[in-house]
Design an enzyme around this catalytic site. Structure first.
Site, mmCIF file in Angstrom:
data_model
loop_
_atom_site.group_PDB
_atom_site.id
_atom_site.type_symbol
_atom_site.label_atom_id
_atom_site.label_comp_id
_atom_site.label_asym_id
_atom_site.label_seq_id
_atom_site.Cartn_x
_atom_site.Cartn_y
_atom_site.Cartn_z
ATOM 1 N N SER A 114 55.217 83.310 45.281
ATOM 2 C CA SER A 114 54.917 82.154 44.449
ATOM 3 C C SER A 114 53.905 82.609 43.402
ATOM 4 O O SER A 114 52.821 83.061 43.755
ATOM 5 C CB SER A 114 54.326 81.055 45.339
ATOM 6 O OG SER A 114 53.824 80.002 44.557
ATOM 7 N N LYS A 165 59.204 82.610 42.664
ATOM 8 C CA LYS A 165 58.986 81.174 42.385
ATOM 9 C C LYS A 165 57.895 81.045 41.329
ATOM 10 O O LYS A 165 56.846 81.678 41.451
ATOM 11 C CB LYS A 165 58.585 80.485 43.691
ATOM 12 C CG LYS A 165 57.902 79.142 43.567
ATOM 13 C CD LYS A 165 57.766 78.507 44.941
ATOM 14 C CE LYS A 165 56.411 77.824 45.117
ATOM 15 N NZ LYS A 165 56.236 77.304 46.492
ATOM 16 N N LYS A 203 55.319 78.612 39.304
ATOM 17 C CA LYS A 203 54.665 77.308 39.242
ATOM 18 C C LYS A 203 54.868 76.770 37.833
ATOM 19 O O LYS A 203 54.742 77.519 36.851
ATOM 20 C CB LYS A 203 53.170 77.460 39.528
ATOM 21 C CG LYS A 203 52.877 77.782 40.987
ATOM 22 C CD LYS A 203 53.111 76.557 41.861
ATOM 23 C CE LYS A 203 52.692 76.828 43.291
ATOM 24 N NZ LYS A 203 52.932 75.659 44.160
ATOM 25 N N ASP A 216 58.277 75.436 41.041
ATOM 26 C CA ASP A 216 57.563 74.440 41.845
ATOM 27 C C ASP A 216 56.640 73.641 40.937
ATOM 28 O O ASP A 216 55.710 74.196 40.339
ATOM 29 C CB ASP A 216 56.755 75.150 42.944
ATOM 30 C CG ASP A 216 56.088 74.170 43.901
ATOM 31 O OD1 ASP A 216 56.203 72.949 43.698
ATOM 32 O OD2 ASP A 216 55.436 74.644 44.865
ATOM 33 N N GLU A 276 61.309 72.773 43.169
ATOM 34 C CA GLU A 276 60.503 72.231 44.264
ATOM 35 C C GLU A 276 59.637 71.064 43.780
ATOM 36 O O GLU A 276 58.951 71.169 42.763
ATOM 37 C CB GLU A 276 59.631 73.379 44.797
ATOM 38 C CG GLU A 276 58.944 73.094 46.121
ATOM 39 C CD GLU A 276 58.151 74.318 46.597
ATOM 40 O OE1 GLU A 276 58.516 75.468 46.225
ATOM 41 O OE2 GLU A 276 57.163 74.127 47.317
ATOM 42 N N ASP A 305 58.645 69.444 49.261
ATOM 43 C CA ASP A 305 57.493 70.057 49.931
ATOM 44 C C ASP A 305 56.551 68.903 50.319
ATOM 45 O O ASP A 305 56.628 68.373 51.430
ATOM 46 C CB ASP A 305 56.843 71.067 48.959
ATOM 47 C CG ASP A 305 55.555 71.690 49.468
ATOM 48 O OD1 ASP A 305 55.040 71.248 50.505
ATOM 49 O OD2 ASP A 305 55.027 72.627 48.825
ATOM 50 N N LYS A 311 55.897 73.480 55.999
ATOM 51 C CA LYS A 311 54.551 74.042 56.066
ATOM 52 C C LYS A 311 53.896 73.522 57.333
ATOM 53 O O LYS A 311 53.875 72.301 57.567
ATOM 54 C CB LYS A 311 53.719 73.623 54.849
ATOM 55 C CG LYS A 311 54.084 74.354 53.564
ATOM 56 C CD LYS A 311 53.230 73.893 52.410
ATOM 57 C CE LYS A 311 53.607 74.652 51.141
ATOM 58 N NZ LYS A 311 53.034 74.011 49.945
ATOM 59 N N GLY A 353 53.783 78.458 51.877
ATOM 60 C CA GLY A 353 52.490 79.113 52.073
ATOM 61 C C GLY A 353 51.392 78.278 51.459
ATOM 62 O O GLY A 353 51.649 77.446 50.579
HETATM 63 O O1 OSB Z 1 53.167 74.005 46.624
HETATM 64 O O2 OSB Z 1 53.773 75.739 47.682
HETATM 65 C C1 OSB Z 1 52.879 75.082 47.145
HETATM 66 C C2 OSB Z 1 49.613 77.094 47.216
HETATM 67 C C3 OSB Z 1 48.694 76.083 47.406
HETATM 68 C C4 OSB Z 1 49.134 74.778 47.454
HETATM 69 C C5 OSB Z 1 50.495 74.485 47.331
HETATM 70 C C6 OSB Z 1 51.423 75.494 47.172
HETATM 71 C C7 OSB Z 1 50.969 76.821 47.084
HETATM 72 C C8 OSB Z 1 51.842 77.949 46.838
HETATM 73 C C9 OSB Z 1 51.320 79.298 47.241
HETATM 74 O O3 OSB Z 1 52.897 77.878 46.244
HETATM 75 C C10 OSB Z 1 52.126 79.924 48.306
HETATM 76 C C11 OSB Z 1 51.408 81.134 48.833
HETATM 77 O O4 OSB Z 1 51.559 82.194 48.228
HETATM 78 O O5 OSB Z 1 50.698 81.026 49.854
HETATM 79 MG MG MG Z 2 55.251 73.598 46.835
#
Ligand code: OSB
Ligand code: MG
Length: 385
Positions: A135, A161, A163, A188, A213, A238, A262, A290
């Site tokens: 991510s 992925k 953001k 995402d 996402e 999510d 999660k 994550g």
């Molecule tokens: O939406 O998946 C998410 C990190 C913090 C809060 C929300 C998210 C995330 C990530 C990071 O996408 C995933 C990771 O590398 O741990």
């Molecule tokens: Mg997410």
């Protein structure tokens, strides 16, 4: 399982590089760790609440309060035969799932050691190779983003992925797709789009992404269902999914075609397994999300990812992407094919580096179980650690 004591602590760890999402930028994590001592073994749990209540209503400080005032005393008071009994023991507290998960997962971790089996086996896992994606946070420039994608693709990660948020989307997807037309790509939005952005979201279809996402509100099913009917690209939920019932509602309403599980968001291993099972029954693929975890949360994510229906690459990646030095040994590593190999080691499969944890600790509390043999009512006694 007789739980003798629980230690709660907060550690601080700077991220190797800041992580930016539609709700802000994280440079240093404030992470709560839970240690559960039971019959000679120590189970560890990690709280995935963020520093601010942005991803969910929980944050590091609310989780600390709930654990100290409600959850740890309730667990010490309860009679628990197995980890699966934790949710009931903590059910007088509404919500606060990340705080609950930290505690429950520590009990699962301890139980697997007591039984002398790998944690993944206790959970019912079957997969020995976990497909990994990454991510990537919002970057200051497209050039910087392309450098990062280049590095992660070269490292072997199976899915990238990105953001995104309104204004940080189509241009970025165009640039990545121009250079890598065939990689597995997803995005995402962390709930940052609104209905007025429908045309923009529909234009994402041109990039052949694996999924989008959480495009809309964090607590929505209905409008995601309306949006999904207009998109070719699958929506993955999510933030909206807190338990099995949410997953079922989302599936029945066709709000999404993929779900991200999660551990913290659903309140721990027990509920994560229930969500997994209902998605498997309904033919909805899942992957493990994550939350910028240390090695403890990461080890638990790996164990969870071994369940059958985790068919898509998750956001569980190598320790070195986050930390100068992780708090577990060995660090989590990813093969050149973008996989984490699951071992037969008993318990979580990674040793906790206690010295390092002690050094990083900024506050801690120890809670003891009262000895019922001495005629006292069962309960918790709290003392400064
Ligand atoms: O939406 O998946 C998410 C990190 C913090 C809060 C929300 C998210 C995330 C990530 C990071 O996408 C995933 C990771 O590398 O741990
Ligand atoms: Mg997410």
């Amino acid at each position: 399982m007789k739980i003798d004591s629980v230690v709660l602590r907060e550690i601080r760890m700077p991220l190797i590089q800041p992580f930016e999402t539609s709700f802000g930028r994280t440079t240093e994590r404030r992470i709560l760790l839970v240690e559960v001592q039971t019959e000679g073994v120590t189970g560890w749990g990690e709280c995935t609440a963020g520093e601010h209540p942005s991803f969910s209503a929980e944050c590091t400080d609310t989780a600390w309060l709930m654990l100290c005032n409600e959850l740890i005393p309730a667990l010490l008071h309860a009679e628990i035969d197995s980890s699966g009994m934790c949710p009931k023991a903590l059910s007088h507290v509404r919500g606060n799932r990340m705080a609950k998960a930290a505690l429950e997962n520590a009990v699962w971790d301890a139980e697997s050691q007591q039984l002398g089996v790998p944690l993944w086996e206790l959970l019912g896992g079957v997969r020995r190779r976990i497909p990994c994606g990454v991510s990537l946070g919002i970057q200051p420039s497209i050039e910087k983003l392309l450098e990062l994608v280049e590095r992660e693709v070269a490292a072997g990660y199976q899915r990238i992925k990105l953001k995104c948020k309104p204004g940080h989307d189509v241009q970025m997807f165009e640039a990545v797709r121009a250079r890598w037309p065939d990689i597995a790509l997803s995005c995402d939005a962390n709930g940052s789009y609104r209905l007025k952005d429908q045309d923009t979201l529909r234009s994402f279809d041109a990039f052949g992404m694996l999924m989008i996402e959480q495009p809309l509100w964090h607590n929505d099913f209905y409008f995601h269902s309306m949006l999904q009917s207009q998109l070719e690209t699958s929506i993955c939920l999510d933030e909206s999914i807190h338990n099995r019932r949410d997953a079922l509602a989302a599936i029945e309403m066709e709000s999404c075609r993929i779900i991200n599980i999660k551990l913290g968001r659903v309140g721990g291993f027990s509920e994560a397994i229930r969500v997994h099972n209902v998605t498997a029954e309904r033919g909805i693929p899942v992957w493990c999300g994550g939350m910028l975890e240390t090695g403890i949360g990461r080890a638990h994510n790996i164990a969870l990812s071994s369940l059958e229906n985790f068919t898509l690459p998750g956001d569980v990646s190598a320790s070195e992407r986050y930390w100068e030095e992780d708090i577990i040994e060995p660090a989590v590593e990813v093969t050149r094919k973008g996989e984490i190999l699951v071992t037969q080691t008993i318990g979580r499969g990674f040793e906790v580096k206690r010295d390092r944890v002690e050094k990083l600790t900024v506050r801690s509390e120890r809670f003891h179980s009262r000895n019922k043999a001495h005629g006292e009512a069962a309960g918790a006694m709290q003392a400064r650690a």
